[in-house]
Design a protein around this motif. Structure first.
Motif, PDB file in Angstrom:
ATOM      1  N   GLY A   1       1.128   7.203  -6.546  1.00 17.97           N
ATOM      2  CA  GLY A   1       0.284   8.390  -6.589  1.00 17.97           C
ATOM      3  C   GLY A   1       1.077   9.668  -6.411  1.00 17.97           C
ATOM      4  O   GLY A   1       0.823  10.671  -7.092  1.00 17.97           O
TER       5      GLY A   1
ATOM      6  N   ILE B   1       0.838  -1.204   0.000  1.00 18.08           N
ATOM      7  CA  ILE B   1       0.000   0.000   0.000  1.00 18.08           C
ATOM      8  C   ILE B   1       0.874   1.255   0.000  1.00 18.08           C
ATOM      9  O   ILE B   1       0.552   2.259  -0.661  1.00 18.08           O
ATOM     10  CB  ILE B   1      -0.954  -0.031   1.211  1.00 18.08           C
TER      11      ILE B   1
ATOM     12  N   GLY C   1       6.751   1.306  -7.399  1.00 18.85           N
ATOM     13  CA  GLY C   1       5.609   2.215  -7.397  1.00 18.85           C
ATOM     14  C   GLY C   1       5.948   3.560  -8.007  1.00 18.85           C
ATOM     15  O   GLY C   1       5.182   4.104  -8.812  1.00 18.85           O
TER      16      GLY C   1
ATOM     17  N   ASN D   1      -4.219  10.872  -6.574  1.00 13.97           N
ATOM     18  CA  ASN D   1      -3.341  10.797  -5.406  1.00 13.97           C
ATOM     19  C   ASN D   1      -4.145  10.826  -4.114  1.00 13.97           C
ATOM     20  O   ASN D   1      -3.764  10.198  -3.119  1.00 13.97           O
ATOM     21  CB  ASN D   1      -2.333  11.941  -5.433  1.00 13.97           C
TER      22      ASN D   1
ATOM     23  N   PHE E   1       1.854   1.783  -3.455  1.00 14.45           N
ATOM     24  CA  PHE E   1       0.714   2.353  -4.183  1.00 14.45           C
ATOM     25  C   PHE E   1       0.645   3.858  -3.961  1.00 14.45           C
ATOM     26  O   PHE E   1       0.422   4.645  -4.905  1.00 14.45           O
ATOM     27  CB  PHE E   1      -0.562   1.660  -3.692  1.00 14.45           C
ATOM     28  N   SER E   2       0.878   4.289  -2.726  1.00 10.02           N
ATOM     29  CA  SER E   2       0.894   5.716  -2.420  1.00 10.02           C
ATOM     30  C   SER E   2       2.073   6.414  -3.090  1.00 10.02           C
ATOM     31  O   SER E   2       1.949   7.562  -3.557  1.00 10.02           O
ATOM     32  CB  SER E   2       0.957   5.915  -0.904  1.00 10.02           C
TER      33      SER E   2
ATOM     34  N   THR F   1      -5.094   7.344  -3.204  1.00  6.54           N
ATOM     35  CA  THR F   1      -4.018   6.553  -2.595  1.00  6.54           C
ATOM     36  C   THR F   1      -3.858   6.897  -1.118  1.00  6.54           C
ATOM     37  O   THR F   1      -3.634   6.003  -0.290  1.00  6.54           O
ATOM     38  CB  THR F   1      -2.682   6.772  -3.335  1.00  6.54           C
ATOM     39  N   TYR F   2      -3.983   8.166  -0.761  1.00  2.00           N
ATOM     40  CA  TYR F   2      -3.855   8.544   0.641  1.00  2.00           C
ATOM     41  C   TYR F   2      -5.027   8.038   1.470  1.00  2.00           C
ATOM     42  O   TYR F   2      -4.861   7.644   2.632  1.00  2.00           O
ATOM     43  CB  TYR F   2      -3.734  10.063   0.781  1.00  2.00           C
TER      44      TYR F   2
END
Length: 415
Positions: free
Chosen positions: A34, A27, A159, A183, A30-31, A186-187
């Motif tokens: 973003g 995760i 990422g 973005n 993933f962020s 993602t947060y």
């Protein structure tokens, strides 16, 4: 101030079966994707609406408030709950991103908007990053920190690379509003995961809340002065990029220009660095030296030789040097960052991490400027030789430190 060890709350599983930590790192990656998407959109928008000089100022505006507040963020990370700080400042990032998206949907972006957003993100970083820096020590046993760091760096690079690859297309199609919106998602995912699933396995001792925050910052420097091994690690990690950063960012374009290799060659060389870094980090997952600090500092000596190789005017040698730099960077940073997290006093982790980050932020502009100055008045191979040689020689100091040589994370918890 106490320097007691973290208290075990629940026994962590073997790292290869630790689904919570593995999901958390995915995760985070993933962020990072973003962030890369929004960074490209932000810089592109700034260039479109302002002069190059103003655009550069806008993009870099967040670094100044971050540097000013970073030490306070470290002090709070050592006295407050890290999860709550991460949730709070990620939520503030969401507010900033939503505000940018809503504004840009209703009206064209302005320099003032981008400037405010850049400063706001810098302030959020100053509190979020020290808190996040204490999480590895709360999630896994010391013996598993190298594997944690290796997987974290690998996924983060993947990422960032993925976000960078698609960021230009997204800003062209949807503008900065679309990139900010993505973005934001993602947060929100990060916040939800922290709230619902991420739970520490080790409770770090907290710094006293009776003490003034500024005095707590000073206490961090005092502690660093008293702990030789920790001080050596902080200095080494602060300077990890000071030699290689200018060589890659300034030296490679200068080499490509002077030999007529073209901009495409610079992209290939930087891709070799990035790919090598992932290989180096993944190597730690499968194999790591018994004494991690020795392995990390030895790798950095090899990296010094790779920097020197960049000054040789052959594209093959430069390519090999880039690959060597990437492999040693991934390998060394994984080992040394995990050694730092495992051995630094747990109630000083936030402050020491802030000092480490501040050193890099403050010294890098000077290192960049000096490299360019030397390259402008002397043959191009000279700054590469000076920076690479200095890095290799400086590694002798930590390698001679008996405390660092004795550290082995394998003896500090189950793997």
């Amino acid at each position: 101030m106490t320097t007691t060890e973290p208290r075990l709350l629940r026994e962590p599983p073997a790292f290869r079966r630790d689904r919570m930590v593995q999901t958390w790192l995915a995760i985070k990656a993933f962020s990072d994707a973003g962030d890369a998407i929004f960074t490209i959109a932000f810089a592109w928008t700034a260039v479109q609406i302002a002069s190059p000089a103003v655009a550069g100022l806008v993009v870099a505006a967040g670094t100044v408030p971050r540097a000013i507040v970073l030490l306070l963020g470290g002090a709070y990370a050592d006295r407050k709950d890290a999860r709550r700080l991460m949730i709070t400042f990620n939520a503030l990032r969401v507010v900033v991103l939503v505000s940018v998206a809503v504004w840009c949907l209703a009206a064209p972006p302005t320099v003032a908007l981008l400037l405010i957003a850049s400063i706001a993100f810098g302030l959020c970083d100053a509190f979020f990053e020290p808190a996040a820096g204490t999480m590895p020590r709360q999630l896994v046993a010391p013996a598993d920190l190298p594997a944690y760091s290796a997987l974290s760096q690998t996924l983060s690079r993947l990422g960032t690379m993925a976000g960078s690859a698609i960021g230009g297309f997204l800003v062209a199609a949807f503008g900065i509003a679309g990139s900010a919106g993505l973005n934001t998602v993602t947060y929100v995912v990060v916040i939800a995961f922290i709230v619902l699933w991420l739970r520490p396995r080790f409770a770090l001792p907290r710094a006293s809340t009776q003490q003034n925050v500024l005095r707590g910052v000073a206490d961090g420097f005092r502690h660093l002065g008293q702990e030789r091994a920790t001080r050596t690690l902080v200095i080494a990690l602060s300077g990890l990029n000071l030699a290689v950063g200018p060589a890659i960012a300034i030296g490679l374009p200068l080499q490509a220009t002077s030999h007529g290799w073209g901009a495409g060659a610079v992209g290939i060389f930087e891709a070799l660095v990035g790919g090598g870094a992932m290989i180096g980090a993944l190597t730690v997952v499968r194999w790591r030296p018994r004494h991690e600090a020795i392995g990390g500092f030895t790798a950095l000596m090899v990296q010094g030789a790779g920097i020197v190789a960049l000054g040789i005017g052959s594209p093959v040698v430069v390519g090999v040097g880039c690959l060597a730099i990437g492999c040693t960077a991934g390998f060394a940073s994984t080992l040394l960052s995990s050694t730092f997290a495992a051995t630094a006093a747990p109630d000083y982790l936030g402050r020491l991490g802030s000092i480490l980050r501040l050193g890099d932020d403050c010294l890098m502009p000077a290192a960049m400027a000096m490299f360019g100055l030397i390259a402008g008045i002397l043959p191009l191979w000279v700054p590469f030789a000076m920076y690479g040689g200095a890095m290799a020689l400086l590694m002798i100091m930590p390698l001679r430190n008996p405390q660092l040589r004795a550290i082995s994370l394998r003896t500090q918890g189950p793997s």
